[in-house]
Design a protein around this motif. Structure first.
Motif, short mmCIF file in Angstrom:
data_model
loop_
_atom_site.label_atom_id
_atom_site.label_comp_id
_atom_site.label_asym_id
_atom_site.label_seq_id
_atom_site.Cartn_x
_atom_site.Cartn_y
_atom_site.Cartn_z
N ALA A 174 -63.83 -29.95 104.85
CA ALA A 174 -63.38 -28.88 105.74
C ALA A 174 -61.89 -29.01 106.06
CB ALA A 174 -64.20 -28.90 107.03
N MET A 175 -61.42 -30.24 106.23
CA MET A 175 -60.00 -30.45 106.50
C MET A 175 -59.15 -30.03 105.31
SD MET A 175 -60.32 -34.16 108.41
CE MET A 175 -58.54 -34.46 108.48
N ARG A 176 -59.62 -30.35 104.10
CA ARG A 176 -58.89 -29.93 102.90
C ARG A 176 -58.85 -28.41 102.81
NH1 ARG A 176 -61.61 -34.37 100.49
NH2 ARG A 176 -63.32 -33.03 99.80
N ASP A 177 -59.99 -27.77 103.03
CA ASP A 177 -60.07 -26.31 102.91
C ASP A 177 -59.21 -25.62 103.95
OD1 ASP A 177 -61.85 -26.69 100.86
OD2 ASP A 177 -63.65 -26.30 102.07
N ALA A 178 -59.05 -26.24 105.13
CA ALA A 178 -58.27 -25.64 106.21
C ALA A 178 -56.78 -25.95 106.09
CB ALA A 178 -58.79 -26.13 107.56
N GLY A 179 -56.39 -26.71 105.07
CA GLY A 179 -54.99 -27.05 104.89
C GLY A 179 -54.45 -28.00 105.93
N GLU A 180 -55.32 -28.87 106.45
CA GLU A 180 -54.91 -29.80 107.52
C GLU A 180 -54.35 -31.11 106.98
OE1 GLU A 180 -58.06 -30.51 110.26
OE2 GLU A 180 -58.42 -28.38 110.66
#
Length: 245
Positions: free
Chosen positions: A57-63
């Motif tokens: 989820a962090m990768r997908d959110a660009g975090e």
């Protein structure tokens, strides 16, 4: 809620890091946000499944920065499935108090740290923990619960005997110690007690909003009753042999 100060640990983007006994992943997530290549290690497959989902989820959110990587690994802290010197930084937060063979666990985390690398170890601090044990047997006498209370002297002696060099110590989460004393006094499983609920709202406010008044209270309480002891340690760099002649 972070216990480790990653600036004091010396964490830099691109470094390979191990979160040993990662639990729900709070430290692993922050190291990933800072651009490290993270391995979240634990023996609980359900926790690791959730951590893996959060990494995605962090990768997908660009975090996370481009190039940073993160994965999970299940196993035993007494037999880490990693090569000698594989990690630049190792974090072991609130795990050693659960491990009967703590010296063996310390020796393993030293083994997988590269020469010159750093380690952050955190355990419950002696005084706050001793009060919890006095107030409630149920607080610690559970399967997988706390089996020892460390003094700073004991933990420092065990880590230095394993080959680490102490670079600093800290006490943190001073606002959290009274919360646990209250829970132990009314019953550790009584989450609906009005005083427990009120104090929990205060801690949520502290974590989410970081108001100035609670930051100031923490600065006063941390050295007095900080719930956690943190040691910052370094594995000595390998000594190069003298050139012949």
């Amino acid at each position: 809620m972070l216990t480790v100060d990653f600036d004091r640990l010396g964490l830099r983007p691109g470094e390979r890091v191990l979160d040993l006994g990662c639990g729900a992943g709070r430290h692993a997530f922050e190291m990933y946000r800072r651009g490290a290549d993270v391995i979240a290690f634990d023996q609980d497959p359900d926790e690791l499944a959730t951590v893996r989902e959060w990494f995605a989820a962090m990768r997908d959110a660009g975090e996370v920065p481009d190039g940073a990587e993160a994965d999970v690994k299940e196993g035993d802290a007494l037999a880490l499935p990693f090569a000698d010197g594989e990690f630049d930084r190792v974090v072991a937060a609130e795990i050693l108090e659960h491990v009967p063979a703590d010296i063996a666990a310390i020796e393993e985390l030293v083994r997988v740290t590269r020469p010159g690398g750093t380690v952050a170890l955190t355990v419950p601090r002696w005084l706050p923990e001793a009060i919890c044990w006095k107030l409630s047997r149920a607080y610690h006498d559970t399967p997988g619960g706390h089996i020892r209370i460390y003094t700073s002297e004991e933990l420092e002696a065990k880590t230095t005997a394993a080959g680490l060099v102490l670079e600093g110590r800290d006490h943190v989460h001073g606002l959290h110690a009274p919360y646990w004393w209250l829970k132990c006094a009314v019953g550790v499983d009584d989450a609906d007690h009005p005083l427990v609920r009120a104090y929990h709202r205060l801690l949520v406010w502290e974590i989410e909003k970081q108001p100035a008044v609670l930051r100031a209270a923490g600065r006063v309480l941390d050295p007095l009753v900080g719930k956690s002891l943190v040691l910052y340690l370094r594995k000595p760099a390998a000594v190069r042999p003298r050139d012949a002649g």
